[in-house]
Design a protein around this motif. Structure first.
Motif, PDB file in Angstrom:
ATOM      1  N   ALA A 131     118.361 -10.433 131.995  1.00 27.88           N
ATOM      2  CA  ALA A 131     118.857  -8.691 131.818  1.00 27.88           C
ATOM      3  C   ALA A 131     119.559  -8.553 131.188  1.00 27.88           C
ATOM      4  O   ALA A 131     120.134  -7.204 130.377  1.00 27.88           O
ATOM      5  N   SER A 134     117.642  -7.358 128.068  1.00 28.96           N
ATOM      6  CA  SER A 134     117.720  -5.302 128.443  1.00 28.96           C
ATOM      7  C   SER A 134     118.466  -4.871 128.788  1.00 28.96           C
ATOM      8  O   SER A 134     118.396  -3.223 128.444  1.00 28.96           O
ATOM      9  N   ILE A 138     118.957   0.099 125.037  1.00 32.41           N
ATOM     10  CA  ILE A 138     120.106   1.711 125.429  1.00 32.41           C
ATOM     11  C   ILE A 138     121.111   1.934 124.036  1.00 32.41           C
ATOM     12  O   ILE A 138     121.101   2.754 123.545  1.00 32.41           O
ATOM     13  N   ILE A 141     119.480   2.917 121.033  1.00 34.80           N
ATOM     14  CA  ILE A 141     118.935   5.066 121.316  1.00 34.80           C
ATOM     15  C   ILE A 141     120.451   5.578 121.404  1.00 34.80           C
ATOM     16  O   ILE A 141     120.606   6.867 120.604  1.00 34.80           O
ATOM     17  N   ILE A 142     121.748   4.927 121.640  1.00 33.72           N
ATOM     18  CA  ILE A 142     122.945   5.550 121.307  1.00 33.72           C
ATOM     19  C   ILE A 142     123.152   5.504 119.315  1.00 33.72           C
ATOM     20  O   ILE A 142     123.691   6.325 119.025  1.00 33.72           O
ATOM     21  N   TRP A 145     121.156   8.772 118.807  1.00 32.47           N
ATOM     22  CA  TRP A 145     121.740   9.509 118.730  1.00 32.47           C
ATOM     23  C   TRP A 145     122.881   9.950 118.080  1.00 32.47           C
ATOM     24  O   TRP A 145     123.092  11.419 117.577  1.00 32.47           O
ATOM     25  N   TYR A 153     116.332  10.268 115.893  1.00 35.43           N
ATOM     26  CA  TYR A 153     116.178  11.428 117.018  1.00 35.43           C
ATOM     27  C   TYR A 153     115.235  10.977 117.985  1.00 35.43           C
ATOM     28  O   TYR A 153     114.347  10.474 118.800  1.00 35.43           O
ATOM     29  N   ALA A 160     113.045   4.295 123.819  1.00 34.89           N
ATOM     30  CA  ALA A 160     113.280   4.075 125.489  1.00 34.89           C
ATOM     31  C   ALA A 160     111.679   4.114 126.521  1.00 34.89           C
ATOM     32  O   ALA A 160     111.528   3.741 127.400  1.00 34.89           O
ATOM     33  N   VAL A 164     111.565   0.881 128.203  1.00 40.48           N
ATOM     34  CA  VAL A 164     110.976   0.832 129.773  1.00 40.48           C
ATOM     35  C   VAL A 164     109.348   0.598 129.898  1.00 40.48           C
ATOM     36  O   VAL A 164     108.866  -0.311 130.593  1.00 40.48           O
ATOM     37  N   GLU A 167     108.681  -3.571 129.529  1.00 45.99           N
ATOM     38  CA  GLU A 167     109.770  -4.608 130.460  1.00 45.99           C
ATOM     39  C   GLU A 167     108.543  -4.453 131.500  1.00 45.99           C
ATOM     40  O   GLU A 167     108.482  -5.412 131.917  1.00 45.99           O
TER      41      GLU A 167
ATOM     42  N   LYS B  31     129.661  14.298 126.002  1.00 42.93           N
ATOM     43  CA  LYS B  31     128.696  14.445 125.808  1.00 42.93           C
ATOM     44  C   LYS B  31     127.404  13.361 126.670  1.00 42.93           C
ATOM     45  O   LYS B  31     128.021  12.730 126.634  1.00 42.93           O
ATOM     46  N   VAL B  33     125.404  11.488 125.833  1.00 42.72           N
ATOM     47  CA  VAL B  33     125.124   9.601 125.575  1.00 42.72           C
ATOM     48  C   VAL B  33     126.626   8.933 126.234  1.00 42.72           C
ATOM     49  O   VAL B  33     126.974   7.790 126.257  1.00 42.72           O
ATOM     50  N   HIS B  34     127.595   9.827 125.543  1.00 40.28           N
ATOM     51  CA  HIS B  34     129.382   9.270 126.239  1.00 40.28           C
ATOM     52  C   HIS B  34     129.075   8.915 127.599  1.00 40.28           C
ATOM     53  O   HIS B  34     129.724   8.055 128.495  1.00 40.28           O
ATOM     54  N   ALA B  37     127.451   5.782 128.509  1.00 41.42           N
ATOM     55  CA  ALA B  37     127.768   4.616 128.343  1.00 41.42           C
ATOM     56  C   ALA B  37     129.178   4.393 129.196  1.00 41.42           C
ATOM     57  O   ALA B  37     129.165   3.114 129.641  1.00 41.42           O
ATOM     58  N   VAL B  40     126.932   3.050 131.969  1.00 38.34           N
ATOM     59  CA  VAL B  40     126.471   1.444 131.592  1.00 38.34           C
ATOM     60  C   VAL B  40     127.806   0.418 132.015  1.00 38.34           C
ATOM     61  O   VAL B  40     127.644  -0.567 133.172  1.00 38.34           O
ATOM     62  N   LEU B  44     127.468  -2.035 135.578  1.00 38.94           N
ATOM     63  CA  LEU B  44     128.205  -3.952 135.248  1.00 38.94           C
ATOM     64  C   LEU B  44     128.875  -4.045 135.961  1.00 38.94           C
ATOM     65  O   LEU B  44     128.992  -4.946 136.257  1.00 38.94           O
ATOM     66  N   VAL B  63     121.633  -5.483 137.162  1.00 38.53           N
ATOM     67  CA  VAL B  63     121.748  -5.166 135.281  1.00 38.53           C
ATOM     68  C   VAL B  63     120.031  -4.316 135.351  1.00 38.53           C
ATOM     69  O   VAL B  63     120.137  -3.590 134.066  1.00 38.53           O
ATOM     70  N   ILE B  67     120.233  -0.239 134.731  1.00 37.55           N
ATOM     71  CA  ILE B  67     120.599  -0.505 133.454  1.00 37.55           C
ATOM     72  C   ILE B  67     119.916  -0.274 132.562  1.00 37.55           C
ATOM     73  O   ILE B  67     119.513   0.426 131.917  1.00 37.55           O
ATOM     74  N   GLY B  68     118.706  -1.566 132.716  1.00 38.61           N
ATOM     75  CA  GLY B  68     117.629  -1.374 131.512  1.00 38.61           C
ATOM     76  C   GLY B  68     116.884  -0.634 131.489  1.00 38.61           C
ATOM     77  O   GLY B  68     116.779  -0.109 130.124  1.00 38.61           O
ATOM     78  N   VAL B  71     118.560   3.199 133.378  1.00 39.93           N
ATOM     79  CA  VAL B  71     119.766   3.834 132.877  1.00 39.93           C
ATOM     80  C   VAL B  71     119.154   4.627 130.806  1.00 39.93           C
ATOM     81  O   VAL B  71     118.984   5.770 131.154  1.00 39.93           O
ATOM     82  N   THR B  72     118.873   4.038 130.928  1.00 42.49           N
ATOM     83  CA  THR B  72     117.194   4.199 129.579  1.00 42.49           C
ATOM     84  C   THR B  72     116.868   5.126 129.920  1.00 42.49           C
ATOM     85  O   THR B  72     116.617   6.058 129.408  1.00 42.49           O
ATOM     86  N   LEU B  73     116.007   5.405 130.821  1.00 41.55           N
ATOM     87  CA  LEU B  73     115.184   6.645 131.002  1.00 41.55           C
ATOM     88  C   LEU B  73     115.903   8.150 131.381  1.00 41.55           C
ATOM     89  O   LEU B  73     115.926   8.657 130.784  1.00 41.55           O
ATOM     90  N   ALA B  75     118.934   8.038 130.315  1.00 39.37           N
ATOM     91  CA  ALA B  75     119.003   8.714 128.604  1.00 39.37           C
ATOM     92  C   ALA B  75     117.739   9.519 127.719  1.00 39.37           C
ATOM     93  O   ALA B  75     118.483  10.534 127.356  1.00 39.37           O
ATOM     94  N   ILE B  76     117.011   8.617 127.838  1.00 39.17           N
ATOM     95  CA  ILE B  76     115.984   9.164 127.179  1.00 39.17           C
ATOM     96  C   ILE B  76     115.681  11.206 127.618  1.00 39.17           C
ATOM     97  O   ILE B  76     115.995  11.948 126.575  1.00 39.17           O
ATOM     98  N   MET B  79     118.754  13.538 127.297  1.00 42.23           N
ATOM     99  CA  MET B  79     118.818  13.771 125.684  1.00 42.23           C
ATOM    100  C   MET B  79     117.726  14.118 125.183  1.00 42.23           C
ATOM    101  O   MET B  79     117.874  15.278 124.349  1.00 42.23           O
TER     102      MET B  79
END
Lengths: 340, 170
Positions: A131, A134, A138, A141-142, A145, A153, A160, A164, A167, B31, B33-34, B37, B40, B44, B63, B67-68, B71-73, B75-76, B79
């Motif tokens: 966990a 994982s 993120i 990615i930040i 960006w 980018y 990402a 996915v 994992e 934004k 990305v913020h 964050a 996340v 948590l 988590v 999150i893992g 949120v990753t999905l 995010a992308i 974005m």
């Protein structure tokens, strides 16, 4: 006298607190990782050079075969200027590599380095370590960006997708192994293998193979080095980094590889068994982990890079179903490890 | 032992604060990305609350899954597709109003909790599913309110998702 107990009494700290600090910082954590990274990266370059009939690193410490080249590079990075691009989001740009490195090294609190050498022992340590790992994509990615660059980018997008994709298989193979041992605690997993004298790689080779392949994908190793993709997208999400931040982001994948190979050692190679002495056991675990890492980096010399769509379709349509087969195999093999 | 209990209470309050701060931050951030964050941080916090309540397994999987992966999905998708929300003017009055409305909606839950306090010594032991179901049925109003809250969030999410697409990749 136990050195940990002596140090704890000298500093006036409880033993568990010292453990929790020593595991991520000393062994198996960052201090050990620095030595591992210096050696593994040097070995990677030397092996690639040998395969391609070159010499590889040589001029720094010629007598040691250029072994100190990486140390020299590291010192140079430490004194280089950190350049923040004009269009970059300054704080995200600077903080995300530091945070990513910190988060990844927190996984060492959960993964033991030998018998009795661990930060915390928990019945969920396997999945907790995963966990923690994982969370790293993120932050990558930040980074991509925040750098505000087309290559970073694209790199972030690839990260990402890769995270996915990889994992899912990694988690499935890990859970298949946990199901086989009937435990998610690294210590009891190793004890089960020591008791039955059957290492996990023999009992469930499918799960072991899938874990290794998925670990190569999430740590950006050849043939799946899509995120970095040097000939396509410069350095992926790390393109704009300079100085010590560049060193950090370059070390990040090796750090993840180190953690995952340490987990592989415990899950499938019987960890410290047959030793029960902390020192001997730790050396044995370390040797196995290092050998696995060397094998993982050796693949760079003999494979080409797969295309992104090939990787995605291979993982989702072939390896992930195979991971489900690993579950079935685990269910069959479970009696070997079940307590009498 | 008492100091351990106090530490547990402090950890719980800190986690709840992280949930609240993450929730507000994710809505207020300009934004994508913020927002991620903050999301996340919020997740948590939720995982930490679950772990402190004694549901370690659910916390760890929270988590891993939320999150893992999610949120990753998220995010992308946000974005790369570039469907960002138009930056709105900063209106503290509206935010306050929204917070008050949310507080009014959730107030019965708070009253129920105050009337039936759980001693903090029970923290970390977990509650069985049966007991959780009985608690929910005891306070049917709470259950209805929870459903309304989730429905509101869902509708809001749909409304945001229908927002006009912004410039690709911000």
């Amino acid at each position: 006298m136990d050195p940990l107990a002596w140090l704890a009494s000298a500093l006036g700290l409880p033993r568990w607190a010292l453990r929790a600090v020593a595991a991520p910082l000393v062994y198996p954590g960052l201090l050990t990782f620095m030595a591992v990274a210096l050696f593994v990266i040097w070995a990677e370059r030397k092996m690639a050079a040998r395969v391609q009939m070159r010499v590889g690193p040589l001029y720094v410490s010629r007598r040691l075969g250029g072994a100190l080249q990486l140390l020299a590079d590291g010192i140079r990075f430490a004194f280089q200027e950190i350049i923040v691009p004009v269009g970059a989001e300054k704080w995200s740009f600077i903080l995300s590599p530091i945070l990513a490195f910190t988060v990844a090294s927190l996984a060492f609190t959960m993964v033991p380095g030998g018998p009795g050498v661990y930060g915390f022992r928990s019945s969920l340590s396997l999945i907790a370590a995963y966990a923690i790992l994982s969370l790293v994509p993120i932050l990558v990615i930040i980074m991509g960006w925040a750098s505000n660059n087309k290559f970073t980018y694209i790199g972030a997008g690839r990260e990402a997708l890769v995270a996915v994709t990889g994992e899912a298989t990694l988690l499935a193979s890990m859970l298949a192994a946990a199901m086989m041992y009937g435990s998610m605690d690294f210590v009891s997993i190793v004890e089960e293998q020591a008791r039955s004298h059957v290492p996990g790689i023999v009992a469930n080779p499918v799960a072991a193979l899938l874990f290794f392949i998925a670990a190569l994908l999430v740590t950006d190793r050849v043939p799946f080095d899509l995120v970095m993709g040097e000939q396509e997208i410069v350095q992926g999400p790390y393109t704009e980094y300079t100085g010590i931040l560049y060193a950090l982001v370059m070390a990040l994948d090796y750090l993840k590889l180190y953690v995952l190979m340490l987990m592989f050692t415990h899950l499938f190679l019987a960890g410290w068994a047959p030793f029960s002495d902390p020192l001997l056991g730790s050396v044995w675990v370390f040797a196995k982990t290092l050998a696995l890492m060397l094998f993982a980096v050796f693949l760079r010399s003999v494979y080409g890079r797969m295309r992104l769509d090939q990787v995605a379709s291979m993982f989702w349509s072939r390896l992930f179903p195979l991971a489900l087969t690993a579950f079935a195999l685990s269910a069959l093999i479970h009696p070997v490890y079940a307590q009498p | 032992m008492a100091s351990g209990q106090a530490l547990l209470d402090v950890a719980l309050v800190a986690s709840l604060a992280a949930v609240a701060a993450g929730g507000v931050g994710a809505v207020v951030a300009r934004k994508a990305v913020h927002m991620i964050a903050w999301l996340v941080i919020m997740s948590l916090g939720v995982a930490s609350v679950l772990a402190l309540m004694g549901y370690g397994y659910i916390a760890v999987f929270h988590v891993v899954v939320y999150i893992g992966t999610s949120v990753t999905l998220l995010a992308i998708v946000v974005m790369l597709v570039g469907c960002s929300v138009e930056p709105r003017a900063w209106r503290p009055g509206r935010l306050l109003l929204a917070l008050m409305a949310a507080a009014a909606l959730e107030a019965p839950l708070l009253f129920y909790a105050l009337e039936n306090p759980v001693p903090s010594t029970r923290l970390g032991t977990g509650v069985s599913l049966g007991e959780a179901a009985r608690q929910l049925l005891d306070c049917w109003l709470c259950t209805v309110l929870m459903v309304i809250t989730v429905a509101t969030v869902l509708i809001e999410a749909l409304a945001i998702a229908r927002g006009s697409p912004g410039p690709a990749g911000e």
